[in-house]
Design a protein around this motif. Structure first.
Motif, PDB file in Angstrom:
ATOM      1  N   HIS A 221      -3.742  -1.857  -2.618  1.00 17.78           N
ATOM      2  CA  HIS A 221      -3.593  -1.796  -1.160  1.00 17.78           C
ATOM      3  C   HIS A 221      -3.128  -0.427  -0.654  1.00 17.78           C
ATOM      4  CE1 HIS A 221       0.846  -2.185  -1.372  1.00 17.78           C
ATOM      5  NE2 HIS A 221       0.557  -2.826  -2.487  1.00 17.78           N
ATOM      6  N   ASP A 222      -2.798   0.473  -1.584  1.00 20.36           N
ATOM      7  CA  ASP A 222      -2.345   1.808  -1.162  1.00 20.36           C
ATOM      8  C   ASP A 222      -3.398   2.893  -1.364  1.00 20.36           C
ATOM      9  OD1 ASP A 222       0.211   1.075  -0.293  1.00 20.36           O
ATOM     10  OD2 ASP A 222       0.973   1.056  -2.359  1.00 20.36           O
ATOM     11  N   LYS A 225      -3.996   5.776   0.977  1.00 17.46           N
ATOM     12  CA  LYS A 225      -2.869   6.643   1.360  1.00 17.46           C
ATOM     13  C   LYS A 225      -2.620   7.746   0.332  1.00 17.46           C
ATOM     14  CE  LYS A 225      -0.609   2.568   3.224  1.00 17.46           C
ATOM     15  NZ  LYS A 225      -0.784   1.584   2.130  1.00 17.46           N
ATOM     16  N   THR A 276       6.871   5.881  -4.690  1.00 15.34           N
ATOM     17  CA  THR A 276       5.784   5.769  -3.691  1.00 15.34           C
ATOM     18  C   THR A 276       6.066   6.624  -2.441  1.00 15.34           C
ATOM     19  OG1 THR A 276       6.898   3.744  -2.995  1.00 15.34           O
ATOM     20  CG2 THR A 276       4.881   3.476  -4.270  1.00 15.34           C
ATOM     21  N   LEU A 280       2.508   8.251  -0.951  1.00 18.74           N
ATOM     22  CA  LEU A 280       1.684   7.517   0.010  1.00 18.74           C
ATOM     23  C   LEU A 280       1.842   8.036   1.433  1.00 18.74           C
ATOM     24  CD1 LEU A 280       2.409   3.919  -1.332  1.00 18.74           C
ATOM     25  CD2 LEU A 280       0.582   5.497  -2.004  1.00 18.74           C
ATOM     26  N   ARG A 282      -0.412   7.989   5.330  1.00 15.53           N
ATOM     27  CA  ARG A 282      -1.522   7.883   6.256  1.00 15.53           C
ATOM     28  C   ARG A 282      -0.894   8.219   7.596  1.00 15.53           C
ATOM     29  NH1 ARG A 282      -3.527   1.947   5.803  1.00 15.53           N
ATOM     30  NH2 ARG A 282      -2.088   1.831   7.554  1.00 15.53           N
ATOM     31  N   THR A 285       1.326   5.618   9.001  1.00 19.88           N
ATOM     32  CA  THR A 285       2.441   5.051   8.223  1.00 19.88           C
ATOM     33  C   THR A 285       3.481   6.091   7.829  1.00 19.88           C
ATOM     34  OG1 THR A 285       1.329   5.419   6.107  1.00 19.88           O
ATOM     35  CG2 THR A 285       0.976   3.273   7.171  1.00 19.88           C
ATOM     36  N   TRP A 743       4.394  -3.862  10.595  1.00 14.03           N
ATOM     37  CA  TRP A 743       4.473  -3.113   9.334  1.00 14.03           C
ATOM     38  C   TRP A 743       5.057  -3.892   8.170  1.00 14.03           C
ATOM     39  CZ3 TRP A 743       1.237   0.545   9.460  1.00 14.03           C
ATOM     40  CH2 TRP A 743       1.045   1.322  10.595  1.00 14.03           C
ATOM     41  N   ASP A 745       4.004  -5.432   5.780  1.00 14.55           N
ATOM     42  CA  ASP A 745       3.384  -5.294   4.460  1.00 14.55           C
ATOM     43  C   ASP A 745       3.452  -3.869   3.918  1.00 14.55           C
ATOM     44  OD1 ASP A 745       2.755  -7.981   4.455  1.00 14.55           O
ATOM     45  OD2 ASP A 745       0.875  -7.628   5.555  1.00 14.55           O
ATOM     46  N   GLU A 746       4.070  -2.975   4.657  1.00 16.79           N
ATOM     47  CA  GLU A 746       4.161  -1.580   4.214  1.00 16.79           C
ATOM     48  C   GLU A 746       5.620  -1.263   3.877  1.00 16.79           C
ATOM     49  OE1 GLU A 746       1.784   0.532   3.653  1.00 16.79           O
ATOM     50  OE2 GLU A 746       0.104  -0.550   4.536  1.00 16.79           O
ATOM     51  N   VAL A 749       7.373   1.791   5.320  1.00 21.29           N
ATOM     52  CA  VAL A 749       7.622   1.747   6.766  1.00 21.29           C
ATOM     53  C   VAL A 749       8.799   0.811   7.051  1.00 21.29           C
ATOM     54  CG1 VAL A 749       6.611   1.374   9.036  1.00 21.29           C
ATOM     55  CG2 VAL A 749       5.180   2.245   7.192  1.00 21.29           C
TER      56      VAL A 749
END
Ligand code: BAL
Ligand code: ZN
Length: 874
Positions: A221-222, A225, A276, A280, A282, A285, A743, A745-746, A749
């Motif tokens: 899922h990353d 990013k 991470t 990561l 984006r 994010t 957010w 799921d991040e 964040v």
């Protein structure tokens, strides 16, 4: 616990030439077979010494020496080591050791551990001994071959250092991969990773035309990013070729991002493992600052390949050899990629607010420490950041050309070796013929020097005598250091004077004075009028200046100094002086007012145009509360906070029109781009938003809410949320909730969501922090989450953490005690917010000491926490 001393260093009795590791990997049960070829070390005169391999938390299954299994009477085993008394002295021998470990139970995240179903390692400084029995010390360098065997579905990706040389399938849905690292290395640079990972791949052509494959592995899922990290890696590789002539040496460079990590990242040979947080990104994010930090840390770990891996440390006391130099290299890299002026300001800010406090407190140590209980406690701001300043001073004293000759000589002389800080300085000295004998004292002297500045102008002789004296408060028998002090003299019309000092080279009318005595006079000739002094330009040494400079001179320098650091510094001093005056006024119970000179100075900056808006933002930023605290004999957190807030609010009120205009000017065409112009616009715009929020008007609330609701980037969204959370904005709860929903799921964040609430200055913060501790997304086993809540509250929220009733201290100690048994490294980092207790009033001192004592008296206190807490109380 035992203290380890630098003076007791001795060469290893045995050397390991090759290591052949075989892992059968399962989350709760990993089987390790290690085959070592060992010889007696010819440099060590002692003969017939027992072979002592270090190992902790391991279950030993068998040992065989030259193929013959040892019986239990032939070795001794305890919690820390495996000793074999009788080993061959004159020939190479082999040792095959089999042991098991439980990665899932490893919440300390040192050795082999599990992060979100992925298996990975962290061996620096002494984690390898939690994987297998070994000579776990950096001066034992060996060639590693590693075979990983695991279930194909659970662990489709199997990585280790070097090049993949073979792979195959086994029965039971298992597969195996063999990795070979052709470079000998200390075991702290060993790494393995196994998991369900996806990767992006790119290529880099080196200066000699070799093609390097670059891979960044992350959870699926990353995968969207990783682009910035990849670009940063390529930028780093090119920069090290251009700047230091250093080329990458393997055909493959891999980075893996893991969600549970004690450090920022780790430079394992060919297989960096990263938090991470530093991979990561984006635009929606990650903030502009996150982007910059990612590039800096990717660079840092990449640069370690030469400064750390090819040339490593002889022992852990030499840590600054690789860390100080590598931080210096990453600072210069970032400066070249972004704004040199802003990077220097950001670095000095960090040094002065945090490292200076460390250097003035009970845990002060030289950049090359002389003793430790737990080496993990010495990955400090002093070893890293002050270490980098020491390298920077060498460059200043030698000049850039000679400095690079010195670096080349260092690489040429010591490639493949484990060496000391002395080897580094010697190479610099030999390449430049500059005498660094006195300068070496920086490696063994703790404490921040204070340099006192006095000036006498002689109009008749047109000369200025500058008297500089040095001292180090709190350090007995402090050494007299060799300190480069860059200086320029300004005329009243804002031009630089063409003054000279005997034996001192001037470059563009800037002189580097070399302070070598306790007190030393420097006589400037050809000084046509009373000059305005710009001193310690570029922050040429990690010292505190003691000099009185009238506010008018500071305001002058804020307008005219052509040294971007000192121009900013003049503004900081001007503002700090005014804040300290206000603090006095608060103490006298009188009403506060803001001096015209500050408003005029800020107004002038607000009306300026500049291609570097990030720099203008620095000029308009107030000194941090922690930096102000650093300058007070007894820290008064409330007075600092109130005086600083008063200045912020007053500036916002007096300059509303200008600040609003600047905000709008830089907000209107927000495109979400990531070039330095766009970043500068966001930096200044968000600073303006912060000022305007102080007004707590409907307009300012609306402005912040609009920005929050329509943000194109995380920079804008989080800046707006910060303004909302720190004001009386009626939309606060709704925005926080919305942000969480958006957010959840991040993880990175959500870390921001925790830390923004933990550092809020609003009155309900402590209650909020307590409830966040019980939030379903809080996890004491995740270091990033701990830092975002417990760390942010205790280190970035002075006014609430230092609440007079001691509830902040008790909260922190509770968390330290809970963390002590889970993750001693993170626990000991959290103790740092209690170590500065001597800096506060009696009531707070007592409350903080109570908590330190409570921590020390905890059952099963770790070495890590014990060392910090006990040294703080000593
Ligand atoms: N060597 C530990 C992590 C770092 O400084 O890069
Ligand atoms: Zn490092």
């Amino acid at each position: 616990p035992q203290t380890i001393y630098l003076k007791n260093y001795h060469e290893p009795e045995y050397l390991i030439e090759t290591v052949d590791l075989n892992f059968i990997l399962e989350a709760e049960y990993a089987r390790v077979v290690s085959r070592l070829t060992i010889t007696h070390n010819p440099d060590n005169k002692a003969r017939n010494a027992a072979l002592v391999l270090l190992g902790e938390e391991l279950t030993l299954i068998s040992i065989a020496l030259n193929g013959v299994t040892l019986t239990t009477s032939q070795y001794k085993l305890n919690d820390e080591s495996l000793t074999i008394a009788d080993v061959p002295q004159n020939t190479t021998f082999t040792l095959a050791i089999e042991n098991t470990i439980n990665p899932k139970a490893n919440s300390a995240l040192e050795g082999l551990f599990v992060s979100n179903d992925m298996l990975c390692t962290q061996c620096e400084a002494q984690g390898f001994r939690k994987i297998t029995y070994f000579l776990d010390r950096p001066d034992v360098m060996a060639r590693f071959t590693t075979t990983l065997i695991a279930d194909k579905t659970l662990y489709p990706v199997l990585l280790s250092n070097g090049n993949k040389v073979a792979q195959g399938e086994l029965i039971d849905n298992r597969h195996w991969v063999t990795w070979e690292d052709p470079f000998k290395k200390p075991c702290y640079l060993f790494a393995l990773v196994a998991g369900q990972l996806e990767c992006i791949e790119d290529h880099f052509t080196t200066m000699s035309g070799r093609d390097i494959t670059l891979k960044i592995f992350v959870e699926a899922h990353d995968i969207d990013k990783c682009a910035h990290a990849m670009q940063s890696l390529k930028n780093s590789m090119r920069w090290d070729e251009v700047t230091y002539g250093r080329e990458y040496d393997l055909d493959l460079y891999m980075i893996v991002a893991v969600g549970h990590f004690n450090m920022g990242a780790m430079e394992n040979k060919g297989l960096n493992v990263f938090n991470t947080k530093f991979v990561l990104a984006r635009p929606d994010t990650a903030t502009d600052m996150d982007y910059e930090h990612i590039e800096g840390v990717i660079g840092h770990e990449y640069f370690h390949n030469w400064t750390g891996n090819r040339i490593t440390c002889r022992d852990w006391f030499q840590l600054s050899l690789k860390e100080g130099f590598t931080v210096f290299r990453d600072q210069e890299f970032t400066a070249d990629q972004t704004s040199k002026a802003v990077k220097r300001i950001d670095d000095v800010n960090a040094l002065r607010t945090r490292q200076f406090a460390e250097d003035a407190g009970p845990l002060a140590h030289p950049i090359r420490p002389e003793a430790y209980i737990e080496i993990n406690n010495f990955y400090t701001l002093t070893v890293y950041e002050k270490g980098a300043e020491v390298v920077r001073m060498i460059r200043t004293l030698l000049g850039t050309e000679n400095f690079h000759k010195g670096a080349d000589l260092y690489f040429q002389r010591h490639d493949g070796q484990a060496v000391t800080c002395e080897h580094f300085v010697q190479a610099m000295e030999d390449a430049s013929n500059k005498d660094l004998s006195q300068f070496r004292r920086w490696y063994s002297q703790a404490g921040t020097p204070v340099v006192k500045v006095e000036q006498t102008y002689d109009a008749a002789k047109q000369s200025l005598t500058l008297t500089l004296s040095q001292s180090i408060p709190g350090q007995k028998n402090a050494a007299v250091l060799h300190i480069p002090v860059k200086v320029a003299l300004f005329s009243e019309d804002g031009t630089i004077m063409d003054a000279s000092v005997v034996d001192t080279v001037a470059i563009n009318n800037e002189l580097t004075l070399e302070l070598r005595e306790q007190t030393q006079d420097f006589i400037f000739e050809n000084v046509p009028g009373t000059p305005i002094l710009s001193i310690l330009r570029g922050f040429s040494a990690p010292v505190k200046l003691q000099m009185s400079q009238p506010l008018t001179e500071l305001a002058f320098l804020l307008r005219h100094d052509n040294d971007s650091f000192n121009r900013w510094e003049a503004g900081q001093k001007l503002t700090a002086s005014i804040i300290f005056e206000l603090i006095d006024t608060i103490k006298q119970g009188k009403s506060l007012s803001i001096p015209e000179i500050l408003i005029d100075s800020f107004k002038a900056i607000l009306e300026q145009t500049s291609p570097d808006l990030s720099y203008l933002a620095c000029l308009l930023s107030l000194p941090a509360e922690n930096y102000l605290a650093e300058q007070m004999p007894v820290v008064d957190v409330e007075a600092i906070h109130h005086a600083r807030q008063f200045v912020k609010r007053s500036l916002a009120a007096h300059l509303t029109e200008q600040i609003s205009a600047l905000y709008l000017q830089n907000h209107q065409q927000e495109t979400g781009e990531l070039n330095s112009a766009a970043i500068g616009k966001r930096r200044i715009k968000n600073l303006c938003l912060d000022y305007l929020s102080q007004l707590n008007t409907d307009d300012s609330h609306q402005l912040a809410h609009n920005q929050f609701a329509n943000a194109k980037t995380m920079t804008d969204q989080i800046a707006a949320l910060g303004s909302i959370v720190n004001s009386e904005n009626p939309e606060k709860q709704a925005c926080l909730q919305q942000f969480y929903q958006q957010w959840q799921d991040e993880a990175l964040v959500i870390d921001k969501w925790f830390s923004i609430q933990a550092s809020s200055t609003q009155p309900d913060t402590f209650t909020v922090v307590q409830s966040l501790l019980r939030h379903s997304a809080f996890d004491l086993k995740n270091p990033n989450r701990v830092r975002s809540l417990v760390g942010a509250f205790s280190q970035a929220n002075p006014v609430h953490y230092h609440a007079k009733n001691g509830q902040g201290y008790q909260f922190l100690a509770d968390q330290v005690i809970a963390l002590n048994s889970l993750n001693p490294q993170v626990a000991s980092r959290m103790v740092s917010a209690l170590t500065q207790w001597r800096r506060f009033d009696k009531q707070r001192q007592d409350l903080m000491k109570q908590q330190l004592e409570r921590i020390i008296n905890t059952d099963n206190i770790s070495k890590d926490v014990f060392e910090i807490a006990s040294k703080s109380l000593a």
